[in-house]
Design a protein around this motif. Structure first.
Motif, PDB file in Angstrom:
ATOM      1  N   LEU A 152     -11.587  -5.806  13.830  1.00  0.00           N
ATOM      2  CA  LEU A 152     -11.491  -5.524  15.258  1.00  0.00           C
ATOM      3  C   LEU A 152     -10.836  -6.678  16.000  1.00  0.00           C
ATOM      4  CD1 LEU A 152     -14.986  -3.913  15.928  1.00  0.00           C
ATOM      5  CD2 LEU A 152     -12.812  -2.773  15.555  1.00  0.00           C
ATOM      6  N   GLU A 153     -10.725  -7.828  15.352  1.00  0.00           N
ATOM      7  CA  GLU A 153     -10.148  -8.999  15.998  1.00  0.00           C
ATOM      8  C   GLU A 153      -8.652  -9.118  15.761  1.00  0.00           C
ATOM      9  OE1 GLU A 153     -12.853  -9.202  14.045  1.00  0.00           O
ATOM     10  OE2 GLU A 153     -14.351  -9.364  15.639  1.00  0.00           O
ATOM     11  N   GLU A 154      -8.183  -8.711  14.590  1.00  0.00           N
ATOM     12  CA  GLU A 154      -6.785  -8.907  14.237  1.00  0.00           C
ATOM     13  C   GLU A 154      -6.118  -7.554  14.007  1.00  0.00           C
ATOM     14  OE1 GLU A 154      -7.665 -13.045  11.761  1.00  0.00           O
ATOM     15  OE2 GLU A 154      -6.712 -11.341  10.788  1.00  0.00           O
ATOM     16  N   PRO A 155      -4.877  -7.354  14.473  1.00  0.00           N
ATOM     17  CA  PRO A 155      -4.170  -6.098  14.206  1.00  0.00           C
ATOM     18  C   PRO A 155      -3.872  -5.961  12.732  1.00  0.00           C
ATOM     19  CG  PRO A 155      -2.692  -7.709  15.196  1.00  0.00           C
ATOM     20  CD  PRO A 155      -4.067  -8.304  15.245  1.00  0.00           C
ATOM     21  N   MET A 156      -3.920  -4.739  12.222  1.00  0.00           N
ATOM     22  CA  MET A 156      -3.687  -4.484  10.807  1.00  0.00           C
ATOM     23  C   MET A 156      -2.325  -3.846  10.618  1.00  0.00           C
ATOM     24  SD  MET A 156      -5.894  -2.212   8.087  1.00  0.00           S
ATOM     25  CE  MET A 156      -5.475  -0.685   8.884  1.00  0.00           C
ATOM     26  N   GLN A 157      -1.488  -4.422   9.769  1.00  0.00           N
ATOM     27  CA  GLN A 157      -0.187  -3.872   9.457  1.00  0.00           C
ATOM     28  C   GLN A 157      -0.329  -2.882   8.306  1.00  0.00           C
ATOM     29  OE1 GLN A 157       2.676  -4.417  11.107  1.00  0.00           O
ATOM     30  NE2 GLN A 157       3.618  -2.858   9.832  1.00  0.00           N
ATOM     31  N   ILE A 158       0.081  -1.649   8.521  1.00  0.00           N
ATOM     32  CA  ILE A 158      -0.041  -0.607   7.502  1.00  0.00           C
ATOM     33  C   ILE A 158       1.111  -0.725   6.521  1.00  0.00           C
ATOM     34  CG2 ILE A 158      -0.124   1.871   7.096  1.00  0.00           C
ATOM     35  CD1 ILE A 158      -1.238   2.198   9.888  1.00  0.00           C
ATOM     36  N   ASP A 159       0.794  -0.705   5.240  1.00  0.00           N
ATOM     37  CA  ASP A 159       1.812  -0.739   4.193  1.00  0.00           C
ATOM     38  C   ASP A 159       2.044   0.682   3.711  1.00  0.00           C
ATOM     39  OD1 ASP A 159       3.526  -1.231   2.160  1.00  0.00           O
ATOM     40  OD2 ASP A 159       2.109  -2.317   0.890  1.00  0.00           O
ATOM     41  N   PHE A 160       3.137   1.290   4.145  1.00  0.00           N
ATOM     42  CA  PHE A 160       3.412   2.683   3.794  1.00  0.00           C
ATOM     43  C   PHE A 160       3.880   2.812   2.344  1.00  0.00           C
ATOM     44  CE2 PHE A 160       3.809   2.777   8.401  1.00  0.00           C
ATOM     45  CZ  PHE A 160       3.042   3.886   8.702  1.00  0.00           C
ATOM     46  N   ASP A 161       4.212   1.695   1.696  1.00  0.00           N
ATOM     47  CA  ASP A 161       4.664   1.736   0.305  1.00  0.00           C
ATOM     48  C   ASP A 161       3.534   1.456  -0.674  1.00  0.00           C
ATOM     49  OD1 ASP A 161       7.363   2.290   0.868  1.00  0.00           O
ATOM     50  OD2 ASP A 161       7.682   0.205   1.448  1.00  0.00           O
ATOM     51  N   ALA A 162       2.316   1.264  -0.168  1.00  0.00           N
ATOM     52  CA  ALA A 162       1.202   0.956  -1.053  1.00  0.00           C
ATOM     53  C   ALA A 162       0.912   2.146  -1.960  1.00  0.00           C
ATOM     54  CB  ALA A 162      -0.044   0.616  -0.234  1.00  0.00           C
ATOM     55  N   PRO A 163       0.526   1.897  -3.220  1.00  0.00           N
ATOM     56  CA  PRO A 163       0.226   3.005  -4.127  1.00  0.00           C
ATOM     57  C   PRO A 163      -0.979   3.788  -3.649  1.00  0.00           C
ATOM     58  CG  PRO A 163      -0.453   0.910  -5.084  1.00  0.00           C
ATOM     59  CD  PRO A 163       0.332   0.580  -3.852  1.00  0.00           C
ATOM     60  N   LEU A 164      -0.910   5.129  -3.778  1.00  0.00           N
ATOM     61  CA  LEU A 164      -2.003   5.983  -3.329  1.00  0.00           C
ATOM     62  C   LEU A 164      -2.898   6.298  -4.527  1.00  0.00           C
ATOM     63  CD1 LEU A 164       0.090   8.298  -1.063  1.00  0.00           C
ATOM     64  CD2 LEU A 164      -1.625   6.673  -0.304  1.00  0.00           C
ATOM     65  N   LYS A 165      -3.746   5.353  -4.888  1.00  0.00           N
ATOM     66  CA  LYS A 165      -4.633   5.517  -6.026  1.00  0.00           C
ATOM     67  C   LYS A 165      -6.065   5.302  -5.569  1.00  0.00           C
ATOM     68  CE  LYS A 165      -1.173   3.655  -9.206  1.00  0.00           C
ATOM     69  NZ  LYS A 165      -0.853   2.593 -10.134  1.00  0.00           N
ATOM     70  N   ALA A 166      -6.987   5.802  -6.334  1.00  0.00           N
ATOM     71  CA  ALA A 166      -8.386   5.569  -6.022  1.00  0.00           C
ATOM     72  C   ALA A 166      -8.702   4.092  -6.219  1.00  0.00           C
ATOM     73  CB  ALA A 166      -9.275   6.428  -6.918  1.00  0.00           C
ATOM     74  N   ALA A 167      -9.443   3.505  -5.286  1.00  0.00           N
ATOM     75  CA  ALA A 167      -9.784   2.095  -5.374  1.00  0.00           C
ATOM     76  C   ALA A 167     -10.693   1.848  -6.575  1.00  0.00           C
ATOM     77  CB  ALA A 167     -10.461   1.648  -4.094  1.00  0.00           C
ATOM     78  N   PRO A 202      -8.738  10.486  -1.583  1.00  0.00           N
ATOM     79  CA  PRO A 202      -8.083  10.396  -2.893  1.00  0.00           C
ATOM     80  C   PRO A 202      -7.882  11.746  -3.574  1.00  0.00           C
ATOM     81  CG  PRO A 202      -9.713   8.655  -2.669  1.00  0.00           C
ATOM     82  CD  PRO A 202      -9.880   9.551  -1.479  1.00  0.00           C
ATOM     83  N   LYS A 203      -8.845  12.655  -3.421  1.00  0.00           N
ATOM     84  CA  LYS A 203      -8.701  13.956  -4.080  1.00  0.00           C
ATOM     85  C   LYS A 203      -7.634  14.795  -3.385  1.00  0.00           C
ATOM     86  CE  LYS A 203     -11.509  17.494  -6.298  1.00  0.00           C
ATOM     87  NZ  LYS A 203     -12.880  17.993  -6.540  1.00  0.00           N
TER      88      LYS A 203
END
Length: 344
Positions: free
Chosen positions: A5-20, A172-173
């Motif tokens: 909530l303190e720092e803005p988050m940069q979204i990585d649109f190239d991140a792999p879409l896998k289950a953590a 993820p599903k």
């Protein structure tokens, strides 16, 4: 990982879409994320009980993306239909756009429903009772009963035991099913693949963009209604497209007036208090594709799984839709008269 909530988050649109990976303890406050390239290596990872798990988790591009790209190599044009707001007629517009493309007998069209929790495309296309056929080359799309027999549909509805069964899945599903639609469906030679998305800018949108980026997307068509409450969410969708690198083909103002089926008179029901979609398009410097009035027969056609364009060609809404489709073709660099030939 929950955003700070303190720092803005940069979204990585190239991140792999896998289950953590399954962690043995909660993520610490400054965790870079178990799927980050710095997972297990950052200074904040020191002393964390998850460090070994995160360091050994798979990273880098999704290995299935080359398979998706190869599967879709025979699809000439890919179009996303987006709207940040629900109830603006986005799925209805997707079906009419697909039917309009299919009016040319020389074209073959695919319509993919990525609204996993609320699949309405099969009902609108008259194929809700169909099931998916699995062959040696993959899943076969369901072909709708349109005039030229050149319109294939894919939806999670075809996999459910009953048409009223709810899909209660986490991200993820849902991402995995969208990947299967793109990787395992035998679309064949397609001129157009129309992707109908759910409202918002979340899991399904990130999945579609990440999976299709390598194979190329012609752009997105945004659907709105004239009211400011709808345009508020469309502005967020515009921001999403720009951050995700998706070209915006234009915006359509749906339900722009009401057409009486009897006298063809048009009345304004949802008055644009802030200028409507045309003003938004001008302010955001994006193409305005046109206005489509509300005709009660559009809902009737969708309820009966029929093409509104074929059933009611005399409606002003039909003329407006054909004009929008031609504008979409122009924005894609195509000849609109070849994409949608004039009726003789």
């Amino acid at each position: 990982m929950a955003p700070s909530l303190e720092e803005p988050m940069q979204i990585d649109f190239d991140a792999p879409l896998k289950a953590a990976p399954k962690l043995v303890a909660p993520e610490p406050e400054h965790c870079p994320g178990p799927e980050s390239q710095q997972a297990g290596k950052a200074d904040s990872c020191a002393g964390c009980p998850n460090q070994a798990i995160c360091a050994s988790a798979p990273k880098g591009p999704d290995p299935d993306i080359p398979l998706i790209t190869a599967r879709l190599a025979s699809v000439k044009h890919k179009i996303l239909v987006l709207s940040g707001k629900g109830g603006v007629g986005k799925s209805t517009f997707s079906t009419m756009l697909s039917y309009a493309f299919a009016a040319n007998p020389d074209s073959t069209i695919g319509l993919m429903d990525t609204d996993i929790c609320g699949p309405s495309i099969p009902k609108m296309m008259g194929v809700e009772d169909e099931t998916i056929h699995v062959t040696g080359s993959g899943w076969s799309p369901v072909w709708a009963e349109c005039a030229n027999g050149n319109l294939g549909v894919m939806s999670v509805q075809f996999m459910l035991p009953g048409k009223d069964d709810a899909v209660i899945w986490r991200g993820p599903k849902k991402n995995g099913l969208i990947k299967k639609f793109l990787m395992d469906v035998e679309w064949g030679e397609l001129d157009y693949l129309v992707v109908d998305t759910p409202p918002g800018t979340s899991d399904e949108h990130l999945s579609v963009n990440s999976f299709l980026k390598a194979s190329g997307v012609d752009g997105a068509v945004l659907v709105s209604t004239p009211q400011e409450v709808s345009l508020l969410d469309v502005r967020k969708e515009i921001d999403f497209c720009r951050k995700a690198g998706i070209r915006i083909l234009g915006i359509v103002e749906n339900m722009s007036g009401f057409v009486c089926p009897g006298c063809k008179h048009e009345s304004q029901i949802f008055r644009p208090s802030t200028g409507g979609a045309s003003r938004l398009a001008k302010d955001e410097n994006i193409p305005f594709l046109g206005r489509v009035p509300l005709d009660p027969r559009i809902g009737m056609a969708c309820d009966h799984g029929e093409s509104f364009l074929d059933a009611y060609p005399d409606s002003p809404a039909c003329t407006a839709i054909r004009g929008v489709v031609k504008r979409v073709a122009e924005e894609m660099g195509l000849d609109p008269n070849e994409v949608l030939p004039d009726e003789g």
